[in-house]
Write a protein that holds these residues in place. Structure first.
Motif, mmCIF file in Angstrom:
data_model
loop_
_atom_site.group_PDB
_atom_site.id
_atom_site.type_symbol
_atom_site.label_atom_id
_atom_site.label_comp_id
_atom_site.label_asym_id
_atom_site.label_seq_id
_atom_site.Cartn_x
_atom_site.Cartn_y
_atom_site.Cartn_z
ATOM 1 N N SER A 232 0.809 -1.216 0.000
ATOM 2 C CA SER A 232 0.000 0.000 0.000
ATOM 3 C C SER A 232 0.844 1.267 0.000
ATOM 4 C CB SER A 232 -0.947 0.005 1.210
ATOM 5 O OG SER A 232 -0.208 -0.033 2.420
ATOM 6 N N GLU A 233 2.118 1.183 0.455
ATOM 7 C CA GLU A 233 2.976 2.362 0.468
ATOM 8 C C GLU A 233 3.170 2.919 -0.943
ATOM 9 O OE1 GLU A 233 4.091 3.820 3.129
ATOM 10 O OE2 GLU A 233 3.424 2.329 4.582
ATOM 11 N N SER A 234 3.243 2.037 -1.942
ATOM 12 C CA SER A 234 3.369 2.471 -3.329
ATOM 13 C C SER A 234 2.006 2.563 -4.020
ATOM 14 C CB SER A 234 4.265 1.492 -4.109
ATOM 15 O OG SER A 234 5.566 1.454 -3.575
ATOM 16 N N LEU A 235 1.096 1.641 -3.682
ATOM 17 C CA LEU A 235 -0.207 1.605 -4.352
ATOM 18 C C LEU A 235 -1.022 2.867 -4.097
ATOM 19 C CD1 LEU A 235 -1.356 -2.092 -3.745
ATOM 20 C CD2 LEU A 235 -0.196 -1.122 -5.731
ATOM 21 N N ILE A 236 -0.834 3.484 -2.924
ATOM 22 C CA ILE A 236 -1.656 4.652 -2.613
ATOM 23 C C ILE A 236 -1.364 5.803 -3.564
ATOM 24 C CG2 ILE A 236 -0.058 5.666 -0.927
ATOM 25 C CD1 ILE A 236 -3.903 5.417 -0.636
ATOM 26 N N PHE A 237 -0.122 5.901 -4.059
ATOM 27 C CA PHE A 237 0.207 6.956 -5.019
ATOM 28 C C PHE A 237 -0.474 6.690 -6.364
ATOM 29 C CE2 PHE A 237 3.646 7.385 -1.948
ATOM 30 C CZ PHE A 237 3.722 8.764 -1.809
ATOM 31 N N ALA A 238 -0.512 5.411 -6.779
ATOM 32 C CA ALA A 238 -1.221 5.071 -8.017
ATOM 33 C C ALA A 238 -2.717 5.308 -7.859
ATOM 34 C CB ALA A 238 -0.946 3.620 -8.379
ATOM 35 N N TYR A 239 -3.248 5.027 -6.677
ATOM 36 C CA TYR A 239 -4.678 5.246 -6.409
ATOM 37 C C TYR A 239 -5.030 6.728 -6.547
ATOM 38 C CZ TYR A 239 -8.922 5.739 -3.562
ATOM 39 O OH TYR A 239 -10.182 6.056 -3.107
ATOM 40 N N ASP A 241 -3.250 9.087 -8.167
ATOM 41 C CA ASP A 241 -2.943 9.582 -9.512
ATOM 42 C C ASP A 241 -3.914 9.028 -10.557
ATOM 43 O OD1 ASP A 241 -1.704 10.664 -11.734
ATOM 44 O OD2 ASP A 241 -0.157 9.122 -11.808
ATOM 45 N N LEU A 242 -3.982 7.702 -10.650
ATOM 46 C CA LEU A 242 -4.769 7.075 -11.704
ATOM 47 C C LEU A 242 -6.243 6.936 -11.349
ATOM 48 C CD1 LEU A 242 -2.252 4.214 -12.613
ATOM 49 C CD2 LEU A 242 -2.516 6.453 -13.715
ATOM 50 N N GLY A 243 -6.526 6.767 -10.061
ATOM 51 C CA GLY A 243 -7.903 6.558 -9.650
ATOM 52 C C GLY A 243 -8.657 7.847 -9.384
ATOM 53 N N LEU A 244 -8.120 8.655 -8.470
ATOM 54 C CA LEU A 244 -8.800 9.893 -8.098
ATOM 55 C C LEU A 244 -8.455 11.064 -9.017
ATOM 56 C CD1 LEU A 244 -8.479 9.796 -4.183
ATOM 57 C CD2 LEU A 244 -10.337 8.930 -5.622
#
Length: 423
Positions: A232-239, A241-244
């Protein structure tokens, strides 16, 4: 929690820890920011966190050293040494001096292991067994509260006056902790005869973790969950950027919401231990991370807020459950080695998970990875919940309004030793 805070000895320890935890909270993120500004490299900034984690490999040696010395004087000395370790930061001028920051980060990571191991032993000496969950809950609540303001304060100090002021403020925090805890009066228990073989002494903590059934299964379940939680430390940045479709700075907003959840979890954790036992509380903490990760697989702002709030609640539940279990199921003479070894057993998978997440997010859809994290942590939580009977809730008993300080050897210590040896 009010009961444990009425104890003068614990209040004094709490005051010292408040100073050192404040220093810690403003220091960690700011060191990475400092490296980022000097080098312009996000990878080199991230390496600062790795430098702090790397000394976990020395945890058995640190625990062995801790158990060979009186805890209060060593805790005071460790805080003084930690303050001194920060002085090389005053020599940092440009990018050629980044190695100094890495060196300080690694030495700080080593001191963190020692302070954590010492703290577990000090709490066990000062606090009766029935109040251990309350003591750990108080500390986790404050730690989570500081996470709301500490990193922002550290970044603000760095932006306003640079790294030198940051280092100076952190040094004051550790010096204050040493001064306050130095006032504490603790009667050290008699040290048992040591094993003449130093290698046996060194691995005694790991041997106890492997041999004590509740501790073994707790660390197996939590370690399995940690293998994916770090994604999640890296996934939250993708979330974000790409998600929100928001700027990376929005991660700071989510971290703040997570901190609010951490406060809630810290306040709830003592009652959870009394209702479900230590392993049951640890299970609840790991399992709560599951629906939080699953919710983040679907990009929605308000669902995201709910998810990180839930993830925040989970963290103190796991910490209080695990720390209380270690303190109740470990003989006093071994608690430094066991606490340090457990820190290494948990931090190792987390470090691998953080690195693995950084690699996987570049090749796989972040939503798929969040779904995998959610399912894996639910399974780990279910495994722990299945083993909750190993630590049944303590029987309800009225607590005294102002318990007297516990003597170094009493029926609680004897009972804890018998439970450990009987397994």
């Amino acid at each position: 929690m009010r009961t444990v805070l009425r104890r003068p000895d614990f209040r004094l320890l709490f005051g010292g820890l408040l100073a050192s935890m404040t220093a810690e909270s403003i220091l960690l993120l700011a060191l990475a920011v400092w490296v980022k500004e000097l080098t312009g490299s996000s990878g080199q900034a991230g390496a600062t966190i790795f430098a702090i984690i790397a000394p976990m490999t020395l945890a058995p040696l640190v625990g062995w050293f801790v158990d060979r010395h009186p805890r209060r004087p060593l805790f005071v000395a460790a805080n003084l040494i930690t303050a001194a370790l920060l002085t090389p930061l005053f020599a940092v001028r440009d990018r050629t001096d980044v190695w100094i920051i890495y060196l300080v980060a690694a030495l700080y990571g080593l001191s963190y292991i020692m302070l954590s191991a010492l703290l577990s032993g000090l709490i066990r000496q000062l606090v009766p067994a029935e109040l251990l969950a309350d003591a750990n809950g108080v500390l986790q609540t404050v730690r989570q509260g500081l996470r709301l303001i500490g990193p922002l304060a550290g970044a603000g100090l760095y932006a306003a006056a640079g790294g030198w002021l940051l280092a100076g403020v952190a040094m004051v925090g550790f010096l204050a902790a040493a001064a306050v805890v130095g006032l504490l009066r603790v009667t050290e228990p008699a040290r048992p005869r040591r094993d003449p073989r130093w290698s046996a002494e060194l691995v005694a903590g790991l041997r106890h973790l492997a041999g004590e059934r509740a501790l073994r299964r707790a660390l197996l379940g939590y370690g399995a969950g940690s293998l994916v939680m770090g994604f999640s430390e890296s996934l939250i940045f993708a979330y974000v950027d790409l998600g929100l479709r928001r700027d990376a700075a929005f991660v700071g907003v989510l971290v703040t919401v997570q901190g609010v959840g951490g406060l809630v979890g810290g306040l709830l954790s003592p009652s959870m231990v009394r209702r479900t036992g230590e392993v049951g509380t640890l299970a609840a903490g790991v399992a709560l991370f599951g629906p939080a990760a699953l919710a983040l697989a679907y990009p929605s702002l308000w669902l995201g807020f709910a998810a990180v709030l839930l993830a925040g609640v989970s963290l103190p539940l796991t910490m209080v459950g695990l720390h209380t279990l270690i303190q109740r199921r470990t003989p006093p003479a071994l608690i430094g080695r066991v606490a340090a070894a457990s820190e290494a057993v948990v931090s190792g998978p987390q470090a691998l998970s953080i690195g693995g997440g950084a690699l996987l997010v570049g090749v796989l859809d972040y939503r798929l990875l969040f779904a995998a994290v959610g399912l894996a942590t639910l399974l780990a939580g279910a495994y722990l919940w299945h083993n909750r009977s190993l630590t049944p809730p303590p029987p309800a008993s009225p607590l005294r309004a102002l318990p007297a300080p516990r003597p170094p050897v009493d029926h609680e210590v004897i009972g804890a030793t018998r439970r450990s040896s009987g397994r």
